[in-house]
Design a protein around this motif. Structure first.
Motif, PDB file in Angstrom:
ATOM      1  N   ALA A  54      17.358 -18.100  26.056  1.00  0.00           N
ATOM      2  CA  ALA A  54      18.348 -17.667  25.052  1.00  0.00           C
ATOM      3  C   ALA A  54      17.857 -16.469  24.244  1.00  0.00           C
ATOM      4  CB  ALA A  54      18.682 -18.823  24.123  1.00  0.00           C
ATOM      5  N   ASN A  55      16.531 -16.309  24.136  1.00  0.00           N
ATOM      6  CA  ASN A  55      16.000 -15.180  23.361  1.00  0.00           C
ATOM      7  C   ASN A  55      16.118 -13.856  24.109  1.00  0.00           C
ATOM      8  OD1 ASN A  55      15.148 -16.694  21.094  1.00  0.00           O
ATOM      9  ND2 ASN A  55      13.437 -17.461  22.316  1.00  0.00           N
ATOM     10  N   CYS A  72      18.743 -13.366  26.506  1.00  0.00           N
ATOM     11  CA  CYS A  72      20.139 -13.178  26.944  1.00  0.00           C
ATOM     12  C   CYS A  72      20.868 -12.237  25.980  1.00  0.00           C
ATOM     13  CB  CYS A  72      20.842 -14.535  26.998  1.00  0.00           C
ATOM     14  SG  CYS A  72      22.572 -14.410  27.499  1.00  0.00           S
ATOM     15  N   ILE A  73      21.602 -11.260  26.544  1.00  0.00           N
ATOM     16  CA  ILE A  73      22.376 -10.338  25.696  1.00  0.00           C
ATOM     17  C   ILE A  73      23.863 -10.703  25.690  1.00  0.00           C
ATOM     18  CG2 ILE A  73      20.749  -8.425  25.917  1.00  0.00           C
ATOM     19  CD1 ILE A  73      22.749  -7.183  27.959  1.00  0.00           C
ATOM     20  N   GLY A  74      24.216 -11.737  26.432  1.00  0.00           N
ATOM     21  CA  GLY A  74      25.616 -12.187  26.455  1.00  0.00           C
ATOM     22  C   GLY A  74      26.548 -11.249  27.193  1.00  0.00           C
ATOM     23  N   PHE A  84      29.918 -19.485  28.044  1.00  0.00           N
ATOM     24  CA  PHE A  84      29.548 -18.586  26.953  1.00  0.00           C
ATOM     25  C   PHE A  84      29.666 -19.350  25.639  1.00  0.00           C
ATOM     26  CE2 PHE A  84      30.561 -15.172  23.873  1.00  0.00           C
ATOM     27  CZ  PHE A  84      29.413 -14.418  24.038  1.00  0.00           C
ATOM     28  N   SER A 106      30.384 -19.200  22.178  1.00  0.00           N
ATOM     29  CA  SER A 106      30.951 -18.244  21.221  1.00  0.00           C
ATOM     30  C   SER A 106      30.845 -18.748  19.794  1.00  0.00           C
ATOM     31  CB  SER A 106      32.404 -17.937  21.574  1.00  0.00           C
ATOM     32  OG  SER A 106      33.133 -19.135  21.622  1.00  0.00           O
ATOM     33  N   GLU A 107      30.671 -20.048  19.637  1.00  0.00           N
ATOM     34  CA  GLU A 107      30.680 -20.604  18.289  1.00  0.00           C
ATOM     35  C   GLU A 107      30.075 -22.004  18.339  1.00  0.00           C
ATOM     36  OE1 GLU A 107      34.135 -21.142  14.846  1.00  0.00           O
ATOM     37  OE2 GLU A 107      34.696 -20.760  16.910  1.00  0.00           O
ATOM     38  N   GLN A 150      21.913 -20.436  20.760  1.00  0.00           N
ATOM     39  CA  GLN A 150      22.171 -19.156  20.080  1.00  0.00           C
ATOM     40  C   GLN A 150      23.585 -18.684  20.396  1.00  0.00           C
ATOM     41  OE1 GLN A 150      19.198 -16.084  20.321  1.00  0.00           O
ATOM     42  NE2 GLN A 150      17.553 -17.559  20.621  1.00  0.00           N
ATOM     43  N   VAL A 151      24.364 -18.526  19.355  1.00  0.00           N
ATOM     44  CA  VAL A 151      25.732 -18.030  19.537  1.00  0.00           C
ATOM     45  C   VAL A 151      25.684 -16.634  20.166  1.00  0.00           C
ATOM     46  CG1 VAL A 151      27.788 -17.254  18.270  1.00  0.00           C
ATOM     47  CG2 VAL A 151      26.705 -19.415  17.685  1.00  0.00           C
ATOM     48  N   GLY A 152      26.591 -16.408  21.120  1.00  0.00           N
ATOM     49  CA  GLY A 152      26.627 -15.090  21.775  1.00  0.00           C
ATOM     50  C   GLY A 152      25.794 -15.032  23.038  1.00  0.00           C
ATOM     51  N   HIS A 179      32.435 -12.390  18.093  1.00  0.00           N
ATOM     52  CA  HIS A 179      33.075 -13.094  19.206  1.00  0.00           C
ATOM     53  C   HIS A 179      34.488 -13.563  18.932  1.00  0.00           C
ATOM     54  CE1 HIS A 179      28.912 -12.907  20.028  1.00  0.00           C
ATOM     55  NE2 HIS A 179      28.673 -13.652  18.997  1.00  0.00           N
ATOM     56  N   GLY A 223      27.683 -10.535  23.890  1.00  0.00           N
ATOM     57  CA  GLY A 223      27.496 -11.589  22.903  1.00  0.00           C
ATOM     58  C   GLY A 223      26.450 -11.211  21.869  1.00  0.00           C
ATOM     59  N   LYS A 224      25.444 -10.481  22.322  1.00  0.00           N
ATOM     60  CA  LYS A 224      24.355 -10.057  21.434  1.00  0.00           C
ATOM     61  C   LYS A 224      24.152  -8.549  21.590  1.00  0.00           C
ATOM     62  CE  LYS A 224      22.528 -14.116  19.975  1.00  0.00           C
ATOM     63  NZ  LYS A 224      22.565 -14.467  18.552  1.00  0.00           N
ATOM     64  N   ARG A 269      20.889  -6.705  21.079  1.00  0.00           N
ATOM     65  CA  ARG A 269      19.794  -6.818  22.049  1.00  0.00           C
ATOM     66  C   ARG A 269      20.003  -5.921  23.274  1.00  0.00           C
ATOM     67  NH1 ARG A 269      19.271 -13.374  22.730  1.00  0.00           N
ATOM     68  NH2 ARG A 269      18.601 -13.872  20.608  1.00  0.00           N
TER      69      ARG A 269
END
Lengths: 200, 348
Positions: free
Chosen positions: A86-87, A89-91, A106, A108-109, A131-133, B33, B103-104, B107
């Motif tokens: 999760a650290n 991942c850029i989503g 995904f 999202s919330e 982690q959201v996103g 989001h 999403g991020k 990053r």
């Protein structure tokens, strides 16, 4: 060592205990389920049957999600389990487009299960690593597996429809059952070489 | 700059600032989001517009490179500069649209350090960055450059632009169904649409110039190519028993109308004016529709085959207000940048 799973659909009764056990193990937020069970019909009216297809992550040997991940957040561990960091991942959701099994979601919330109520202290504690996103998926209960335990869905299956074990060991129960039952992975023609086998 | 130019610039700048601020407010309030994207529709209208704008940008850059290589500096530099600034604005705006869908987004630079050169997104990230650098070089440093320097710029730009077009095919390719049910013409459509839209923008920019006639004829050729590629992909989808969606039909219709308009114009020796402008605008609309077919319609198809998808909920994608706000932001940005370039005086 390469962990895999065998799901005997003849034994699956569609109780969704695996889905609930998975949610309890990971405390996944609302709308997130690592272990989906798809319902489908066979036969024609009036001779129709409702059947179930449990769909965890297939932990493919050749995972298309890992190929398209631009940051290396998706990794295949030495034991064959495919994980998402999760650290890292850029989503971008490229992995969700690439996965042919709808195994990824995904986040999202993170919201409470009941409107107007706060998350419980258990949920807050258990969901601290979400982690959201970012994109989330079944991690094969990697922490349990490292401790020598079975994944939660396997342990909880009331009919013993799920068998977990080492696919590299020809004498393991899973390898013997795959060999004797003619179990096959789902959509094997895609070439992703899934580690989850089904007896249809 | 005329009064009208100033009015357009100020209106666009106001829209840009207002939508930008509202986006920032939305992000601060609810995160990045607040979209109507789901696990089924993971890429929405912002990604569709990213594809469309990068198609316009890369196509324009290839057309510009071709002009430089064919006629050198004889062509009006100001038209090339206008084309370049629009291409830069399109690519930048497209990148922002894509970034918004992350999403991020904070990053995003991790893409560079992931060293995953097999990932289309990594190649796209690098290619678009290089393309924008090439574009900035043209904006600030090509006014008094030699023909040799311009040619080197054109070689590099052509390579990188075509690389971008290829990666935009690859980004979606992983979703296509295997074998007989896939669309073998997707890559060709992406390439043709890119050049086609680039030619349409260049034609609009060069109206009144003697070289417009060449662009209009090229536009005719590429509208024929788009039409035939569209029809071919419908035949391929029919053979594979796949559904033909409205987007595809609309794309073919727009290509056909554009082709007919340009043929009529050619036969009647109309090289300028309203008919050409209509054809160019229809071209841009057709490309936006094609990107809708590539990005959104593709995701409508079930991932898990029948009968296992029988009880899957039938989802529809309707962009949220936030996503439409992002869209307005990008359109305003496209108006602001080229006008800004001319206000500063790079195009003089």
């Amino acid at each position: 060592m390469k962990f895999g799973m065998l799901i005997d659909l003849r034994k699956c009764v569609g109780c969704f205990a695996c889905t609930v056990a998975c949610k309890a193990e990971h405390a996944t937020p609302t709308d997130i389920s690592y272990n989906k069970v798809k319902k489908y019909e066979v036969g024609t009216y009036p001779s129709v049957k409702l059947k179930h297809l449990p769909m965890p992550c297939m932990h493919c040997d050749n995972p298309s999600c890992m190929e398209v991940c631009p940051t290396g957040a998706t990794q295949k561990q030495d034991n064959g389990i495919v994980t998402v960091d999760a650290n890292e991942c850029i989503g971008c959701k490229a992995c969700m487009i690439a996965c042919p099994y709808e195994s990824r979601q995904f986040l999202s919330e993170i919201k409470p299960y009941y409107e107007g109520q706060e998350r419980t202290p258990f949920e807050v504690y258990m969901q601290k690593d979400f982690q959201v996103g970012t994109v989330v998926k079944c991690d094969g209960c990697i922490d349990r597996v490292r401790e020598g335990l079975e994944p939660a869905c396997v342990q909880t299956c009331i009919t013993g429809a799920r068998i977990f074990g080492d696919l590299d060991d020809p004498n393991s129960e899973i390898s013997r059952l795959i060999a004797s039952s003619g179990a096959v992975p789902f959509q094997r023609e895609l070439g992703t070489e899934p580690s989850v086998y089904y007896i249809f | 700059m005329s009064t009208l130019d100033w009015i357009i610039f100020i209106v666009a700048a106001i829209v840009f600032v207002i939508t930008g601020l509202s986006i920032l407010y939305n992000m601060a309030k609810g995160g990045h989001h607040k979209t109507n994207l789901t696990d089924k529709f993971v890429w929405g209208i912002n990604t569709q517009i990213f594809y469309a704008l990068s198609s316009f940008g890369t196509g324009l850059m290839v057309v510009m490179s071709a002009i430089i290589l064919l006629v050198g500096t004889e062509f009006l530099y100001s038209i090339l500069q206008a084309g370049n600034s629009i291409a830069f604005a399109c690519v930048l705006s497209g990148v922002i649209q894509m970034g918004i869908d992350l999403g991020k987004p904070q990053r995003a630079m991790k893409v560079l350090f992931g060293k995953k050169f097999n990932s289309p997104l990594t190649i796209d990230f690098i290619a678009l960055t290089v393309l924008m650098i090439l574009s900035i070089i043209f904006i600030v440093g090509m006014g008094s450059a030699s023909l040799a320097a311009l040619k080197i710029w054109a070689y590099l730009t052509t390579l990188i632009s075509v690389l971008c077009m290829s990666t935009h095919t690859l980004l979606i390719a992983s979703r296509f169904e295997p074998g007989f049910r896939s669309n073998p013409f997707h890559s060709a459509e992406t390439f043709v649409c890119s050049i086609w839209s680039g030619l349409a923008i260049m034609t609009l920019l060069s109206l009144g110039n003697p070289l417009t006639e060449v662009f209009v004829k090229m536009l005719l050729v590429f509208s024929a190519a788009s039409l035939i590629k569209g029809i071919s992909s419908v035949i391929a989808l029919n053979l594979g028993k796949s559904e033909i969606h409205t987007h595809k039909k609309a794309f073919i219709l727009l290509s056909a109308i554009t082709f007919i308009i340009l043929v009529i114009g050619d036969l009647a020796a109309i090289r300028q004016g309203g008919l050409v402008i209509v054809a160019c605008l229809l071209t841009l609309a057709a490309v936006i529709v094609e990107k809708g077919a590539s990005v959104i319609v593709v995701q409508k198809r079930p991932v898990i085959p029948a009968p296992y998808n029988k009880f899957d909920p039938k989802e529809r994608y309707v962009p949220s207000k936030t996503e439409i706000g992002y869209l307005l932001f990008s359109i305003a940005l496209i108006a602001v940048i080229p006008y800004g370039v001319f206000l500063i005086g790079f195009g003089a």
